[in-house]
Each structure stands twice: as C-alpha cells, then as structure tokens.
Design an enzyme around this catalytic site. Structure first.
Site, mmCIF file in Angstrom:
data_model
loop_
_atom_site.group_PDB
_atom_site.id
_atom_site.type_symbol
_atom_site.label_atom_id
_atom_site.label_comp_id
_atom_site.label_asym_id
_atom_site.label_seq_id
_atom_site.Cartn_x
_atom_site.Cartn_y
_atom_site.Cartn_z
ATOM 1 N N GLU A 33 12.267 -15.146 21.132
ATOM 2 C CA GLU A 33 11.317 -16.172 21.554
ATOM 3 C C GLU A 33 11.982 -17.225 22.425
ATOM 4 O OE1 GLU A 33 8.162 -16.522 21.554
ATOM 5 O OE2 GLU A 33 7.896 -14.597 20.576
ATOM 6 N N TYR A 116 5.070 -24.104 18.924
ATOM 7 C CA TYR A 116 4.853 -22.734 19.399
ATOM 8 C C TYR A 116 5.813 -21.764 18.698
ATOM 9 C CZ TYR A 116 5.569 -18.491 21.844
ATOM 10 O OH TYR A 116 5.746 -17.159 22.084
ATOM 11 N N ASP A 134 1.012 -20.935 23.896
ATOM 12 C CA ASP A 134 1.968 -21.113 24.993
ATOM 13 C C ASP A 134 1.179 -21.125 26.296
ATOM 14 O OD1 ASP A 134 1.259 -18.505 25.423
ATOM 15 O OD2 ASP A 134 3.305 -17.737 25.600
#
Ligand code: SF4
Length: 347
Positions: A33, A116, A134
C-alpha cells in the site's frame, strides 16, 4: 442484490493479478500500500519485491538502518514516507511484538498510517468493514453518485466518507474496496472513462447525465514552486564530495552534492559572482564542464538542476560535506536526479 455485487463480479473476472492480492498478511499489505500510493503499480512492483526480499517480516524492517531503507526507496520520491515506514515498523515491533495489527482502531494509531491505509489493511487482511477512500475511489463515488462537493474541501471529505461507508458491501469489504479502486484505476479513469465496459454504467449518475468530465470537482489549485539547484561536482582521485541534507526540506537526511540554490535562473557568470560562491570557492571558480539544466518534477515543486564540474576544491568545507569513495556511492541514499547524473558521469 447489493448495489455493488455487479462491481465485485466484474472485479473477480477482470482484476489484475498482483502479488499482494494473494495474501492476507498485514505487513505485506502495508508494504504494498505504501509503495503503490507512491507510484504506478508497474513501477512499484520491483520495489515491493526488493523490500519483501530484504525485509521478509516487520521485525527485519524495524531493525534496518534508515540509510538502507532510503537507499531501497530511492527513485520513489517523497522520502519522508520511507522514513515514516521505519517509524511504523519500529512501533509495531515495540508495541505489538512484531505482529502487525489488523484492526482499524489499532492501525490508525500507528505513526505514518492514515485513514486510507488503515482501512485498506484492516479490510484486506481481516475483512473488517472499513471503506477505503483514495483518489480513485473519490472519482468513482463522485461520478457514480453525482456528488459535486469539491473532493478537497472539508465538507466534501465528510460527504465522501459517509457515501463510501454507505455504499460498502459489508459482506465482502475486502473485495468491495479492491473493486472500487480497480475500477477507478482501470475503467473510471480521470480522462475518457470507459463507461461502455463499466459494471456501474446503468445506475451511474455521471453517465446518465453526461457529466463525466465535470466530476469530480476540485476547489484548490496547488501552486508549483520553482527552484534552481546548482550542483558542484568536486572530485579528488577516486573520491567525490557529497553533502548530507538536513531536515525540513525535500530529500531530508539523504545525500546530494554541494549546491547553491537560487530562486531565479542564473547564468554561470552570475553564479560565479554570488557571495555564497565566492565564500566557498574564492574569486575565480575553476570550471571544467557545465552540463545543461535538467528539469526534475516533484509534486509541488519544479526543480531546475544544473551540474557544474570543478577543477578545484572548496576553500572551506561545510559541516555536512565529506569526500567519499566513488564505489561507496552505490550504498548511499541519493535522490534519483543525482543518482542518474553520477551514474552517467562516473561510468
Ligand atoms: Fe465511471 Fe463511467 Fe463507470 Fe460512471 S459509468 S462509474 S463515469 S466509468
């Protein structure tokens, strides 16, 4: 049928086969991520593999020297993210004994993990019903639901957060989140969305109202700052003079070369006559070669970088400067623009 069942079906058939989609390991998901937030997936893949190979667990990551992390991060930009990853890993090691947490409430307390990333890790690793938001998801939500509140306003963020939570398919939050992001990345693109192949087409506000170009709305335009970096290349046999950068600016704690920054472009004659140049190199700068200016684009800054090879050494050495062996440059954390120049220049 849940509103996004079709979306999840589409995702299951069309998704890209990415390595982090085969795991529920929170550490691996965290790595992927952070890297993918930084760059495009194809560019991020080699970084993901390198990090995972060098640091197979969060404990390995936590015990790495910062310079090694920055070196591996080299080329991704936003180096503070690389440094923050180390802080996160150390915190996980100290507070969770090296087991990466998987709940949103624990994740959000970690340094360097925002809403997020916490939602992504919690949903992908433990299927916790947390909706991710996002850039891709903002766009899909704005178009699909017809939300015209600016995505970068405080009120807009609240509205989108609520909309994302309302739309979340709580039966399969992981697939739902992945599908929303994949749709934004592959179909509902910023320009020319491929509505004809979109599983949400028949109930999409923007499609039905011909509003795909008008949505999403942004309120602010970010001002771009221009900076002019004049780098001095000073060699001494097999050594080169480098500078360790301080905190509070781009490339914090990384290494570059001695440099004079100006706010406007300068000619070489103007540069030679600047008081800072005279203070360090004396009245007559002995120049061997001047390379053309290279433009280097960062998110909110445009750098105009010029390398000037000298045939002299400085009269005074600044505290952060040091001569290092050229072969040790490989192990040194250098911003990409410096690395590329030195790689060409020295080989
Ligand atoms: Fe985006 Fe078009 Fe799909 Fe609507 S129909 S979500 S605008 S790709």
């Amino acid at each position: 049928m849940h509103a996004t069942t079709e979306l999840i079906n589409w995702y299951n058939t069309n998704k890209r086969d990415l390595p982090w989609r085969h795991t529920t390991d929170a550490y691996t998901i965290w790595l992927s991520e952070i890297i993918v937030q930084q760059t495009r997936v194809e560019q991020g893949l080699p970084y993901f593999y390198s990090f995972l190979e060098k640091y197979p667990t969060v404990s390995h990551f936590a015990s790495a020297p910062e310079d090694d992390i920055l070196k591996l991060w080299q080329g991704l930009g936003y180096y503070s993210r690389g440094r923050n990853m180390l802080k996160t890993a150390i915190q996980v090691q100290q507070e969770y004994g090296g087991t990466f947490p998987t709940t949103y409430n624990e994740l959000i307390k970690l340094k360097g993990i925002g809403e997020y990333t916490a939602a992504a890790i919690a949903s992908f690793s433990a299927n916790e019903p947390q909706a991710v938001l996002d850039g891709n998801v903002f766009r899909v939500l704005s178009r699909y639901l017809g939300i015209s509140e600016p995505i970068d306003s405080t009120i807009g963020k609240k509205i989108f957060k609520q909309a994302a939570a309302d739309l979340l398919n709580t039966e399969d939050p992981a697939a739902h989140n992945q599908a929303m992001m994949e749709l934004g990345a592959m179909v509902c693109k910023p320009k020319n969305p491929a509505c004809a192949t979109c599983p949400l087409q028949l109930s999409c506000y923007a499609f039905l109202h011909n509003a795909t170009t008008a949505l999403p709305v942004k309120s602010k335009k970010v001002k771009i700052k221009e900076r002019h970096f004049n780098y001095f290349v000073v060699e001494d046999n097999n050594r080169i003079l480098i500078n360790k950068r301080g905190e509070g600016d781009i490339w914090a704690n990384m290494y570059d070369l001695p440099m004079i920054e100006t706010t406007l472009p300068t000619t070489i004659d103007e540069l030679v006559g600047l008081p800072e140049t005279i203070k360090i190199f004396g009245n007559k700068l002995i120049i061997k070669k001047v390379f053309p200016v290279v433009k280097h684009i960062l998110t909110h800054q445009h750098l105009y970088v010029r390398f000037i090879v000298l045939e002299q050494k400085p009269l005074v050495m600044e505290q952060n400067w040091d001569f290092i062996e050229v072969e040790n440059l490989k192990k040194t954390a250098l911003p990409k623009v410096i690395f590329i120049f030195l790689d060409n220049f020295l080989n």
